[in-house]
Design a protein around this motif. Structure first.
Motif, short mmCIF file in Angstrom:
data_model
loop_
_atom_site.label_atom_id
_atom_site.label_comp_id
_atom_site.label_asym_id
_atom_site.label_seq_id
_atom_site.Cartn_x
_atom_site.Cartn_y
_atom_site.Cartn_z
N LEU A 1 35.53 45.47 35.33
CA LEU A 1 36.17 45.54 36.65
C LEU A 1 37.60 46.05 36.53
CD1 LEU A 1 35.05 42.18 38.35
CD2 LEU A 1 34.10 44.47 38.69
N ALA A 2 38.32 45.60 35.49
CA ALA A 2 39.71 46.02 35.30
C ALA A 2 39.76 47.54 35.10
CB ALA A 2 40.32 45.29 34.11
N THR A 3 38.83 48.06 34.33
CA THR A 3 38.80 49.51 34.08
C THR A 3 38.52 50.28 35.37
OG1 THR A 3 38.01 49.13 31.83
CG2 THR A 3 37.65 51.33 32.75
N ILE A 4 37.57 49.79 36.14
CA ILE A 4 37.26 50.47 37.41
C ILE A 4 38.45 50.38 38.36
CG2 ILE A 4 35.73 50.45 39.44
CD1 ILE A 4 33.52 49.34 37.55
N ALA A 5 39.12 49.23 38.37
CA ALA A 5 40.31 49.07 39.23
C ALA A 5 41.39 50.07 38.83
CB ALA A 5 40.84 47.63 39.13
N LYS A 6 41.60 50.25 37.53
CA LYS A 6 42.60 51.22 37.07
C LYS A 6 42.21 52.64 37.46
CE LYS A 6 43.94 48.28 33.27
NZ LYS A 6 44.26 48.01 31.88
N ASN A 7 40.94 52.97 37.20
CA ASN A 7 40.48 54.34 37.49
C ASN A 7 40.58 54.68 38.97
OD1 ASN A 7 39.90 54.62 34.83
ND2 ASN A 7 37.68 54.23 35.04
N ASN A 8 40.51 53.65 39.83
CA ASN A 8 40.48 53.89 41.27
C ASN A 8 41.73 53.39 41.98
OD1 ASN A 8 37.50 54.88 41.94
ND2 ASN A 8 37.37 53.34 40.31
N ASP A 9 42.73 53.02 41.19
CA ASP A 9 44.00 52.53 41.72
C ASP A 9 43.82 51.39 42.74
OD1 ASP A 9 46.73 52.32 41.85
OD2 ASP A 9 46.98 53.92 43.33
N LEU A 10 42.99 50.44 42.38
CA LEU A 10 42.81 49.26 43.23
C LEU A 10 43.85 48.20 42.85
CD1 LEU A 10 38.93 48.73 42.91
CD2 LEU A 10 40.15 50.15 44.58
N THR A 11 44.36 47.50 43.84
CA THR A 11 45.15 46.30 43.58
C THR A 11 44.19 45.13 43.53
OG1 THR A 11 47.08 47.22 44.71
CG2 THR A 11 47.00 44.83 44.46
N ILE A 12 44.39 44.25 42.53
CA ILE A 12 43.47 43.12 42.36
C ILE A 12 44.14 41.83 42.83
CG2 ILE A 12 42.12 41.78 40.69
CD1 ILE A 12 42.22 44.29 38.84
N ILE A 13 43.43 41.08 43.65
CA ILE A 13 43.84 39.71 43.96
C ILE A 13 42.86 38.79 43.24
CG2 ILE A 13 44.24 37.98 45.76
CD1 ILE A 13 44.51 40.35 47.76
N SER A 14 43.38 37.98 42.32
CA SER A 14 42.51 37.07 41.58
C SER A 14 42.79 35.64 42.05
CB SER A 14 42.74 37.21 40.07
OG SER A 14 41.79 36.43 39.37
N ASP A 15 41.84 35.10 42.80
CA ASP A 15 41.98 33.74 43.32
C ASP A 15 41.51 32.79 42.22
OD1 ASP A 15 41.76 31.28 44.57
OD2 ASP A 15 40.77 32.07 46.37
N GLU A 16 42.48 32.13 41.58
CA GLU A 16 42.16 31.26 40.44
C GLU A 16 42.45 29.80 40.75
OE1 GLU A 16 43.81 33.06 36.87
OE2 GLU A 16 42.85 34.99 37.34
N ILE A 17 42.18 29.42 42.00
CA ILE A 17 42.48 28.05 42.41
C ILE A 17 41.58 27.04 41.70
CG2 ILE A 17 40.95 28.01 44.45
CD1 ILE A 17 43.44 26.61 45.87
N TYR A 18 40.42 27.49 41.20
CA TYR A 18 39.52 26.59 40.46
C TYR A 18 39.65 26.74 38.95
CZ TYR A 18 37.26 26.25 45.03
OH TYR A 18 37.01 26.05 46.37
N ARG A 19 40.60 27.53 38.51
CA ARG A 19 40.69 27.86 37.08
C ARG A 19 40.69 26.63 36.17
NH1 ARG A 19 44.23 31.80 33.48
NH2 ARG A 19 43.75 30.73 31.56
N ASP A 20 41.49 25.63 36.53
CA ASP A 20 41.60 24.47 35.65
C ASP A 20 40.35 23.60 35.68
OD1 ASP A 20 44.05 25.47 35.06
OD2 ASP A 20 45.17 24.06 36.31
N LEU A 21 39.42 23.97 36.54
CA LEU A 21 38.13 23.26 36.60
C LEU A 21 37.00 24.07 35.96
CD1 LEU A 21 38.36 21.68 40.17
CD2 LEU A 21 38.98 20.65 37.96
N ALA A 22 37.33 25.16 35.27
CA ALA A 22 36.31 25.84 34.45
C ALA A 22 35.96 24.87 33.32
CB ALA A 22 36.85 27.15 33.91
N TYR A 23 34.66 24.63 33.10
CA TYR A 23 34.28 23.54 32.19
C TYR A 23 34.69 23.84 30.75
CZ TYR A 23 31.42 22.28 36.27
OH TYR A 23 30.99 21.98 37.52
N ASP A 24 34.64 25.11 30.37
CA ASP A 24 35.06 25.49 29.02
C ASP A 24 36.37 26.28 29.13
OD1 ASP A 24 35.51 26.46 26.53
OD2 ASP A 24 33.46 27.18 26.20
#
Lengths: 410, 410
Positions: free
Chosen positions: B180-203
């Motif tokens: 996804l990061a590569t496609i975003a770069k190739n297409n000049d997309l801005t990424i919003i990463s909603d990581e509100i659950y990040r600390d609840l990733a089990y691993d």
């Protein structure tokens, strides 16, 4: 793309100067400048263990309290058509999203109204205020402005007024409101009446809400930021008309709210429920605050008046709006527009104000929005003393600020 | 005109049934279902006497704490490019206002993303999620979707992902994010990463943020609503890239914030400062919560799996997203779309869920968003007991809910 509001830019510049040890009299930031009423802190603390998501519109109990608040003021209000939000600013934003068409604003009017319209690409029709008060378009100019907007292909649909207003600290008289209500009916305008300063109108008996005159088309907004000095707590409220229009707009505002801000912090609901029910200690606090604002505003008004500015005598809130076109001061300071004047006052004279253009006014009028409530003290103890003083104008903090302003202007 | 969000409508219907004494297992509302950590209540209470308007972006101290939080996670972050808000939802809204162009969303994805785009007339390009995880568009479909949007005259510019995600409770693997990061770069997309659950990733060790892979174009949002169960307190935060794009978007979001919601309740700043600094009691609480969510989610997953639904095993947060197309259950219940299934489950079977269409999914897939965290207890004492239990699945409240779901589905 939006820019940071002029109010907040000025505030940060002022803190920057103060942090360097420079003396600045803060006539710039529109805050009530008083401590929190202890009973409100107590209720909030008791409810902090609540952490569920709030109902977007607020729970039934707080909405019932809000509708009672409006009803006691002669405004028809149903708790099913009341809501809370983190500030009335957010409610007004959602209302402007909900109502198609152009926005009619008085010139000058509070910064955020125009900026909100700009954020959503909504056209603003600016109409000068009458001699008699700020916060409303001059009734004798309004129909013409509506006709002109229509002739230009516009679609004027929203009349947003503030009563008492920011920036001029004046209450709109009933006859002017009556004329506005008639024009709104004739032109099918929806009215948003921002009454966040209502309880700080110095003569409560004379106060009339446009919602009494055009109840079928008026949404009234209020909050706890001004009369209870709780700007930092973010508590707003509103009541909508009990008809199709009101229900449609209510549903739309709640819908937008649920997608933009979810709701007010939930443990503040019992605080708002208590405050809008107006028990004895809340009523007393609001009266004390009103008297203090009146006394200090009057003293500052006298200085600007003596300095030759054109300025309405405030009869509500904690603001005034002097203009300096063709004044000795403008000549003496060598300034020709509002920003030059306001910048010079802050940079060289140690007085923070906001230039009129932030309120949509013409730069050449050299208007300044003057806030009178930030001089009550440098900490809560001083502010509490000033609040309870029989002669607040002679409390050290107020006296010092007035002397400084007098020295610069006279 | 906006409608009330599907989540909140369901929630109100459920409370209505419960108030009539009917038993409803709440698998519907996306709340963490745990009490407030006492140290946070204490800090909030101490700071309630603060009532000044907040800095729109939050004060320097809380922003410093937020940047430290991100830095410890391998995400480049400057406190001058961090901000707070009353919820990350509001930040995402202001970001979508700030970035021109179409929004690329995974199907399904959290209700409010699509609704926010709708509020501002922004086109959404829907891309199905890959087999491996929810919350992201399938990397093998993304370039095609971008090309198709462009061919139709669209202007795809924003990629919004959620990791771990709501509705499926899955963590995106690094290789998918890398594509996804590569496609975003190739297409000049801005990424919003909603990581509100990040600390609840089990691993936690396996977790990768797309901000590590495309730091120059990624804004990361988070908050205290999920890992610290403070949804009702309204605390959100974000970090922006340290470059022209990041500064421009930061200024725009702060500008919109100053006109729409002003800032977070000021006395919550010290709470956020403390929590984002992650002292021992906060770290411990988050770990305990994560373990609880994992155990109960797994138990509920096993029921849906046994019932024949197609469902990814959750590895983060407190959700899962079973679909029922061509299942014995759909046939037995006589339903052919998601709303029929969800309505029947609530009205006749006493199980509240949300239909997949609320997340942008196709009705005929018969997807249900299942929340696993609202069964921990009916009051804070029970929830606290469940949180500290070695065997939470056998605590009475959890056991009762699981039995009910098992009985209905198996």
């Amino acid at each position: 793309m939006a820019k940071k509001s002029a109010t907040l830019v000025m505030n940060e510049l002022m803190f920057d100067k103060q942090s360097k040890g420079e003396r600045v009299v803060n006539l710039g930031f529109g805050e009530a400048g008083l401590p929190v009423l202890p009973s409100l802190t107590k209720i909030a603390a008791e409810h902090l263990p609540q952490n569920s998501y709030p109902y977007v519109q607020g729970g039934a109990q707080v909405r019932k309290s809000i509708s009672g608040y409006f009803q006691r003021r002669g405004i028809a209000s149903d708790s099913e058509l009341c809501l809370t939000a983190p500030g009335s600013k957010a409610i007004i934003y959602a209302l402007l999203l909900a109502i198609q068409g152009d926005l009619i604003l008085s010139r000058p009017s509070w910064t955020s109204y125009g900026m909100q319209a700009q954020l959503m690409g909504k056209k603003v029709v600016w109409v000068d205020t009458p001699e008699v008060a700020g916060g409303i378009p001059d009734p004798s100019l309004l129909q013409q402005a509506i006709d002109t907007d229509r002739a230009e292909g516009g679609n004027p649909r929203i009349l947003l007024i503030t009563n008492p207003d920011n920036p001029s600290g004046t209450v709109s008289p009933a006859d002017a409101l009556s004329k506005l209500a008639t024009i709104a009916k004739n032109n099918d305008l929806t009215i948003i009446s921002d009454e966040i300063y209502r309880d700080l109108a110095y003569d409560q008996k004379q106060y009339v809400s446009i919602a009494e005159l055009a109840p079928e088309r008026t949404i009234v907004t209020t909050g706890m930021s001004k009369s209870l000095a709780l700007g930092g707590w973010r508590v707003g409220a509103a009541t909508f008309p009990k008809n199709d229009l009101g229900q449609r707009l209510y549903d739309s505002v709640v819908g937008s709210a649920s997608e933009i801000w979810s709701g007010m912090a939930i443990f503040l609901e019992p605080v708002a429920e208590y405050a809008f029910a107006e028990p004895q200690d809340v009523r007393q606090r609001v009266v004390q605050s009103r008297i203090l604002h009146q006394k200090v505003s009057h003293a500052i008004y006298e200085i600007f008046e003596a300095a030759g500015a054109k300025v309405r005598e405030p009869n509500g809130a904690f603001y005034m709006y002097p203009t300096f076109r063709n004044t000795e001061i403008a000549e003496r300071f060598g300034v020709t527009d509002d920003r030059q004047l306001s910048s010079l006052l802050l940079a060289e004279k140690g007085i923070a104000t906001l230039p009129g253009r932030a309120f949509g006014d013409k730069p050449e009028r050299m208007g300044l929005r003057v806030v009178t409530s930030m001089v009550y003290g440098t900490n809560d103890e001083e502010r509490e003393t000033t609040l309870h003083s029989q002669d607040p104008v002679n409390e050290p903090s107020v006296r010092q600020a007035l002397d400084h302003v007098r020295e610069v202007l006279l």
